[in-house]
Scaffold this motif. Structure first.
Motif, PDB file in Angstrom:
ATOM      1  N   GLY A  95       0.495  -1.720   0.013  1.00 39.16           N
ATOM      2  CA  GLY A  95      -0.052   0.223   0.357  1.00 39.16           C
ATOM      3  C   GLY A  95       0.681   1.429  -0.035  1.00 39.16           C
ATOM      4  O   GLY A  95       0.737   2.519  -0.766  1.00 39.16           O
ATOM      5  N   ILE A  96       1.302   1.356   0.815  1.00 39.59           N
ATOM      6  CA  ILE A  96       2.849   2.464   0.965  1.00 39.59           C
ATOM      7  C   ILE A  96       3.495   2.557  -0.435  1.00 39.59           C
ATOM      8  O   ILE A  96       3.854   4.035  -0.777  1.00 39.59           O
ATOM      9  CB  ILE A  96       3.915   2.813   1.771  1.00 39.59           C
ATOM     10  CG1 ILE A  96       3.414   2.099   3.634  1.00 39.59           C
ATOM     11  CG2 ILE A  96       5.049   3.553   1.626  1.00 39.59           C
ATOM     12  CD1 ILE A  96       4.083   2.039   4.243  1.00 39.59           C
ATOM     13  N   ALA A  97       3.921   1.727  -1.674  1.00 39.66           N
ATOM     14  CA  ALA A  97       4.396   2.087  -3.032  1.00 39.66           C
ATOM     15  C   ALA A  97       3.984   1.714  -3.573  1.00 39.66           C
ATOM     16  O   ALA A  97       4.293   2.605  -4.883  1.00 39.66           O
ATOM     17  CB  ALA A  97       5.336  -0.008  -2.917  1.00 39.66           C
ATOM     18  N   ALA A  98       2.400   1.806  -3.521  1.00 36.80           N
ATOM     19  CA  ALA A  98       1.719   2.456  -4.531  1.00 36.80           C
ATOM     20  C   ALA A  98       0.640   3.697  -4.198  1.00 36.80           C
ATOM     21  O   ALA A  98       0.861   4.232  -5.180  1.00 36.80           O
ATOM     22  CB  ALA A  98       0.289   1.085  -4.721  1.00 36.80           C
ATOM     23  N   THR A  99       0.909   4.145  -3.442  1.00 42.65           N
ATOM     24  CA  THR A  99       0.620   5.465  -2.911  1.00 42.65           C
ATOM     25  C   THR A  99       1.542   6.485  -2.935  1.00 42.65           C
ATOM     26  O   THR A  99       0.882   7.651  -3.043  1.00 42.65           O
ATOM     27  CB  THR A  99      -0.417   5.348  -1.594  1.00 42.65           C
ATOM     28  OG1 THR A  99       0.798   5.352  -0.754  1.00 42.65           O
ATOM     29  CG2 THR A  99      -1.425   4.050  -1.957  1.00 42.65           C
ATOM     30  N   THR A 100       2.517   5.935  -2.433  1.00 37.64           N
ATOM     31  CA  THR A 100       3.519   7.068  -2.165  1.00 37.64           C
ATOM     32  C   THR A 100       4.739   7.619  -3.238  1.00 37.64           C
ATOM     33  O   THR A 100       5.281   6.352  -3.178  1.00 37.64           O
ATOM     34  CB  THR A 100       4.531   6.632  -1.006  1.00 37.64           C
ATOM     35  OG1 THR A 100       3.268   6.619   0.720  1.00 37.64           O
ATOM     36  CG2 THR A 100       5.379   7.779   0.167  1.00 37.64           C
ATOM     37  N   PRO A 101       5.073   8.339  -3.442  1.00 40.26           N
ATOM     38  CA  PRO A 101       6.051   8.470  -5.081  1.00 40.26           C
ATOM     39  C   PRO A 101       7.197   7.803  -4.262  1.00 40.26           C
ATOM     40  O   PRO A 101       7.578   8.197  -3.212  1.00 40.26           O
ATOM     41  CB  PRO A 101       5.689   9.465  -5.158  1.00 40.26           C
ATOM     42  CG  PRO A 101       4.479  10.678  -4.653  1.00 40.26           C
ATOM     43  CD  PRO A 101       4.258   9.403  -3.385  1.00 40.26           C
ATOM     44  N   GLU A 102       8.020   7.845  -5.666  1.00 42.95           N
ATOM     45  CA  GLU A 102       9.588   7.161  -5.100  1.00 42.95           C
ATOM     46  C   GLU A 102      10.022   8.143  -4.743  1.00 42.95           C
ATOM     47  O   GLU A 102      10.188   9.463  -5.000  1.00 42.95           O
ATOM     48  CB  GLU A 102      10.579   6.502  -6.284  1.00 42.95           C
ATOM     49  CG  GLU A 102      11.553   6.291  -6.639  1.00 42.95           C
ATOM     50  CD  GLU A 102      12.028   5.729  -7.040  1.00 42.95           C
ATOM     51  OE1 GLU A 102      13.492   4.806  -6.883  1.00 42.95           O
ATOM     52  OE2 GLU A 102      11.786   5.691  -8.372  1.00 42.95           O
ATOM     53  N   CYS A 123       7.051   0.297   5.655  1.00 41.67           N
ATOM     54  CA  CYS A 123       8.449   1.555   4.754  1.00 41.67           C
ATOM     55  C   CYS A 123       9.731   0.967   4.918  1.00 41.67           C
ATOM     56  O   CYS A 123      10.318   1.197   2.930  1.00 41.67           O
ATOM     57  CB  CYS A 123       8.470   2.947   5.996  1.00 41.67           C
ATOM     58  SG  CYS A 123       7.512   3.788   5.916  1.00 41.67           S
ATOM     59  N   LEU A 124      10.681   0.326   5.118  1.00 42.91           N
ATOM     60  CA  LEU A 124      11.928  -0.688   4.971  1.00 42.91           C
ATOM     61  C   LEU A 124      11.391  -0.762   3.399  1.00 42.91           C
ATOM     62  O   LEU A 124      12.493  -0.775   2.120  1.00 42.91           O
ATOM     63  CB  LEU A 124      12.514  -0.576   6.061  1.00 42.91           C
ATOM     64  CG  LEU A 124      12.970   0.336   7.625  1.00 42.91           C
ATOM     65  CD1 LEU A 124      13.693  -0.101   8.561  1.00 42.91           C
ATOM     66  CD2 LEU A 124      13.506   1.274   6.279  1.00 42.91           C
ATOM     67  N   ALA A 125      10.705  -1.887   3.855  1.00 43.36           N
ATOM     68  CA  ALA A 125      10.600  -3.063   2.499  1.00 43.36           C
ATOM     69  C   ALA A 125      10.021  -1.979   1.444  1.00 43.36           C
ATOM     70  O   ALA A 125      10.455  -2.510   0.230  1.00 43.36           O
ATOM     71  CB  ALA A 125       9.309  -3.827   2.856  1.00 43.36           C
ATOM     72  N   ALA A 126       8.707  -0.675   1.189  1.00 38.45           N
ATOM     73  CA  ALA A 126       8.937  -0.522   0.427  1.00 38.45           C
ATOM     74  C   ALA A 126      10.113   0.481  -0.181  1.00 38.45           C
ATOM     75  O   ALA A 126       9.337   1.629  -1.253  1.00 38.45           O
ATOM     76  CB  ALA A 126       7.301  -0.078   0.820  1.00 38.45           C
ATOM     77  N   GLY A 127      10.755   0.815   0.480  1.00 38.41           N
ATOM     78  CA  GLY A 127      11.894   1.727  -0.086  1.00 38.41           C
ATOM     79  C   GLY A 127      11.909   3.287   0.291  1.00 38.41           C
ATOM     80  O   GLY A 127      12.125   4.043  -0.280  1.00 38.41           O
ATOM     81  N   ARG A 128      10.156   3.968   0.898  1.00 38.05           N
ATOM     82  CA  ARG A 128       9.730   4.591   1.335  1.00 38.05           C
ATOM     83  C   ARG A 128      10.652   4.720   2.864  1.00 38.05           C
ATOM     84  O   ARG A 128      10.712   4.697   4.069  1.00 38.05           O
ATOM     85  CB  ARG A 128       8.738   4.829   1.448  1.00 38.05           C
ATOM     86  CG  ARG A 128       8.332   5.100   0.054  1.00 38.05           C
ATOM     87  CD  ARG A 128       8.750   5.277  -1.031  1.00 38.05           C
ATOM     88  NE  ARG A 128       7.847   4.795  -2.476  1.00 38.05           N
ATOM     89  CZ  ARG A 128       7.688   4.002  -3.394  1.00 38.05           C
ATOM     90  NH1 ARG A 128       8.716   3.378  -3.123  1.00 38.05           N
ATOM     91  NH2 ARG A 128       7.175   3.978  -4.366  1.00 38.05           N
ATOM     92  N   PRO A 129      11.158   6.772   2.817  1.00 37.61           N
ATOM     93  CA  PRO A 129      11.875   7.447   4.167  1.00 37.61           C
ATOM     94  C   PRO A 129      10.284   7.080   5.390  1.00 37.61           C
ATOM     95  O   PRO A 129       8.944   7.638   4.287  1.00 37.61           O
ATOM     96  CB  PRO A 129      12.328   8.124   3.856  1.00 37.61           C
ATOM     97  CG  PRO A 129      11.902   8.411   2.313  1.00 37.61           C
ATOM     98  CD  PRO A 129      11.920   7.722   1.777  1.00 37.61           C
TER      99      PRO A 129
END
Length: 911
Positions: A95-102, A123-129
């Motif tokens: 969900g984080i990867a789909a909704t949060t820009p890189e 967040c760590l798995a999705a690569g988002r700080p």
């Protein structure tokens, strides 16, 4: 970013770069083993060098694949195995990867809990700080930090409860419940997780800023993994260990500890120290057989000195102490209380690693403070004089660090303002810490070169408090100094005001509580006509400290918590404990704890002292730092009689018993209770378990149980009762029963309960569902669970509901249990509305009617049929948001005014 912001951060980046002389050679830490002096020295080989190059979630998946059923994280309510933890984090990560820009940041607005670990790992798995935010902080502060960090998404605990913080529409809100949604209802189940760069921003930790505003320090996964590797190489933790860090997961120490626990295959026992008393912390250590903990020295002293058995700490094998100055007296206390445990002292900052060592028993005591240890490998360091030259052995200078593990830079507005990198890929950071490194390699901390100070182990900047004070409209100028005490420090504020009336200090306290964390709350506030100045127009800090010393309350000769002759008088016992913890003479009645110089840690000691003297157990959640001595005594008295909120003989507030809605005492009702507390004492009642309600089947049974609770809590006197939504009929039925028993019912308040049948069409119901999803008041997961439970209940297969709950994974029981409560109570509500056995009452009923449009419902929402004397009060907002900002204050005011109106004698209920 504004020009002012650019200048400020340019200055901060400049400040971290030392005036370094090129003719000086960097020092490199010795190859001394990290476990030297520890009881497990050499037990395991060091972790491989490439440990820091593998993303955190890859490490975790490897552990989960080997031991999927092993316990991973437990906060006392939610327990997850390693397999369940990885699954939950992966679901949320999609969900984080789909909704949060890189590259965009995610704000985690959660308390210390198992859910926080799930969200951070996602967040760590999705690569988002992720920006580490504490849901217990003031709402204004959280909203401002989300905006300043440029967060595109926030993760919070929803479960259908109205959001506590109004974030802008541009910020996407994700319910942590998404972590437990299966494929059929997960909107982004097929989203692929991206590859993760360990050198990209990963963890953004907020610290107090020297410029007056909080500062976000961005670390990559590589830097955090280096801290974890060094800690695990020092203590050799593994699957047999249980970690319980006594620090916030929003700090660098807390982050290191919870990651070290999970990446070693240990059990992470999460503990929110603010919600747990000292006795509860000791009990958890004993019962969960905790083997490793991190603690700041002030909390360690309070724990050891609190009441309990020496066996409480028997399972501990290593205690890491840091975050503040550690006295040799602390080491002596440790060696006495924990004779079979290792003491590991560590020093670091949010930006860089520092030093650590295991303190040998009987180590020579030199000076008042213990050394902070040997410098850690993986960096070069220098101890420099003011002019940039290296100081000699045993001389004091500023510590400067050069390393690839230094923080990446400052995060603001969704962007990284990076620290410069040299040709080796390393960053240089001037810590501001003054150290002395001896010939034996041991470093001793000798203070700061700036104004930064540690309060209960948390890093704070007086400038941030000064800036907050200056924002108050009655303050012309402000200055903050430090009041030192053995082993700790406190902030003292001075304000110059154009109108220094007696109400100003109280106004400032309220202003600071709404905008700052508890660590920045000053121990004292002094109002002056003007701030004293030196000839160069700088503030005269020495004169300010003299003013504080002259105005400070006199110290007591006896600081013990011993009871008086009878040992049971609540008021005397609480006042003695109050004075003992603060070290002052008897307290002024109207001065709150935080205004008298007390802090959150001292408040824990206060509660523990009262428990010891009175032989009772107190829940920290029933108390506030803003309590006066009288309010505190009242709350203790109420807790001893199982009545939340507290009363005292001289408490003139009317007591109103409150029956909540279907979900119980949720956040909206809690905040409404806080809003009216100065005029009204609301005592929220608890409903019977859903299993009993299914069997009994109706509101009448619930009301009978509520009436019994009221009789036990208030056996004599008038009865005042109110109910919100589902609680409206419950309150009426309970009042009718008590009236028939001869009790005087002087007030019945109904907060927007509609008791006429409503027949909404499918389109109207669908529109409401869309609005609830849009506003974050519901989730697809909750809707699916609720539909299933409702179908089982309508089919009459009540045993299947219990059967289903018993077979769910433990991580899902909490959410499903909420839905069962909601559905069964909602069903009872509908049956009561449709039935014809409602009591007819002669006492006055006050209906607080929201602006929500209910087609076909009369203005009185059906209450005129059963209430002989009905008063309708129109309030702002809808049924869902009438208790939330901006409508909460007007609703609370109208509620208090109605309660203060003319009393009506009660009449017995008709059958």
């Amino acid at each position: 970013m504004t020009a002012t912001s650019q200048e400020r951060h340019s200055q901060e980046r400049h400040d971290c770069q030392p005036r370094f002389r090129p003719d000086h050679a960097w020092s490199t830490p010795s190859d001394r083993p990290l476990d030297a002096g520890g009881s497990r020295q050499g037990a395991l080989p060091p972790l491989p060098h490439d440990f820091v190059a593998v993303p955190v979630f890859d490490h975790l998946k490897r552990i989960a694949a080997a031991r999927p059923g092993a316990p991973a994280v437990d906060d006392g309510s939610l327990r997850l195995s390693y397999g369940e933890l990885v699954e939950a984090a992966e679901r949320l990560a999609r969900g984080i990867a789909a909704t949060t820009p890189e590259g965009a940041a995610v704000g985690l607005v959660l308390r210390n809990s198992s859910l926080y670990a799930v969200a951070a790992l996602a967040c760590l798995a999705a690569g988002r700080p992720y920006v580490a935010l504490d849901a217990a902080d003031p709402r204004e502060r959280i909203a401002a930090l989300v905006a300043s960090a440029g967060c595109r998404t926030v993760v919070e605990l929803g479960f259908g409860v109205a959001p506590r913080i109004a974030f802008p529409d541009s910020v996407r809100k994700l319910d942590i419940g998404l972590a437990f949604a299966d494929e059929s209802i997960h909107p982004w189940w097929s989203t692929e997780l991206p590859p993760v760069d360990v050198d990209a921003p990963a963890v953004i930790l907020l610290t107090s800023g020297s410029t007056g505003t909080p500062k976000g320090i961005a670390n990559g996964q590589r830097a955090m993994l280096q801290r974890v590797r060094q800690q695990l190489d020092a203590i050799h933790a593994g699957p047999g260990d249980v970690f319980m860090p006594l620090s916030s997961m929003c700090t660098v120490a807390g982050t290191r500890e919870w990651l070290a626990a999970l990446l070693s295959g240990s059990v992470l026992r999460v503990c929110d120290t603010r919600a747990s008393g000292l006795g509860a912390i000791r009990r958890i250590i004993r019962e969960r057989k905790v083997t490793a903990t991190y603690v700041v020295p002030a909390l360690f002293r309070a724990l050891v000195e609190s009441d309990g058995s020496g066996a409480d700490f028997a399972s501990l094998r290593v205690v890491r102490m840091g975050g503040d100055r550690i006295l040799w007296a602390d080491v002596d206390l440790f060696e006495t209380a924990l004779p079979d445990c290792d003491l590991q002292i560590g020093y670091s900052s949010t930006e860089t690693t520092g030093s650590q060592w295991f303190v040998p028993r009987g180590a020579p005591r030199t000076g008042s403070s213990a050394p902070v240890g040997h410098m850690l490998p993986g960096m070069s360091f220098a101890v420099l004089s003011e002019d940039g030259f290296a100081v000699g052995p045993d001389d004091v200078g500023e510590l400067v660090v050069r390393s690839p593990y230094v923080a990446l830079g400052i995060w603001e507005g969704g962007k990284l303002l990076g620290y410069p990198t040299d040709e080796r890929g390393e960053r240089t950071f001037a810590t501001g810490d003054m150290l002395k490194v001896g010939a034996d390699g041991l470093a001793v901390h000798r203070g700061r070169k700036d104004r930064q100070v540690k309060v209960n182990g948390r890093r704070v900047e007086p400038a941030e408090l000064e800036a907050a004070l200056r924002r108050h409209p009655r303050v012309r100028d402000a200055a903050v100094t430090i009041r030192l005490s053995p082993g700790n420090a406190a902030l003292v504020a001075f304000v110059a005001a154009s109108d220094p009336s007696g109400s100003l200090e109280g106004e400032l306290r309220g202003h600071l509580r709404a905008t700052l964390t508890a660590d920045l709350n000053p121990a004292g506030i002094h109002v002056l006509p003007a701030l004293p100045q030196l000839q160069g127009h700088k503030v005269d800090c020495l004169t300010l400290q003299a003013i504080d010393a002259a105005r400070a309350p006199p110290a007591r000769a006896d600081g013990s918590l011993a009871a008086g002759p009878d040992g049971r008088a609540v008021r005397d016992a609480t006042h003695r404990a109050w004075c003992a913890v603060l070290g002052t003479s008897p307290p002024a009645r109207e001065v709150p704890w935080d205004a008298a110089g007390g802090d959150s840690l001292g408040f824990m000691r206060l509660l523990n002292g009262v428990e010891r003297v009175l032989g009772c157990t107190l829940s920290p959640g029933s108390f506030r730092l803003s309590m006066t001595p009288g309010e505190f005594s009242a709350a203790v008295s109420a807790a001893m009689h199982n009545a939340p909120g507290g009363t005292a003989a001289d408490d003139t507030r009317p007591t109103v018993f409150l029956c909540p809605g279907t979900i119980g005492d949720g956040p909206a009702l809690m905040q409404f209770r806080d809003e009216v507390e100065r005029q009204v004492r609301l005592v929220t009642l608890r409903y019977m378990p859903w299993t009993q309600m299914v069997v009994g089947g109706g509101i009448a049974d619930v009301a009978e149980d509520i009436a019994r609770q009221i009789t036990a809590l208030a056996p004599t006197g008038d009865i005042r009762i109110a109910g919100y939504s589902f609680g409206g009929p419950v309150a009426l039925e309970a009042a009718a029963r008590l009236s028939l028993e001869g009790r005087v019912v002087s007030f019945v308040g109904v907060l927007d309960s509609c008791i006429v049948p409503l027949r909404d069409g499918i389109l109207a119901a669908a529109a409401r569902a869309v609005v609830r999803l849009r506003d974050g008041l519901d989730t697809p997961y909750r809707m699916a669970v609720r539909a299933l439970v409702r179908r089982l209940e309508e089919a009459g297969v009540h045993d299947r509901i219990a059967w289903l709950l018993d077979r769910l994974p433990e991580r899902m029981r909490f959410t499903v249990g909420l839905e069962i409560d909601d559905v069964t109570r909602s069903g009872a509500y509908r049956r009561w509305v449709a039935g014809d056995r409602k009591p007819r009452v002669g006492f006055r009923v006050t209906l607080f009617r929201s602006q929500e449009v209910r087609p076909g419902a009369p203005r009185d929402l059906g209450w005129a049929e059963i209430a002989g004397d009905l008063v309708v009060v129109d309030i702002q907002g809808s049924h869902l948001n009438m208790l939330m900002p901006p409508h909460r204050k007007p609703t609370a005011r109208l509620f208090s005014e109605a309660l203060a109106g003319p009393r009506m004698p009660s009449a017995a209920a008709a059958p």
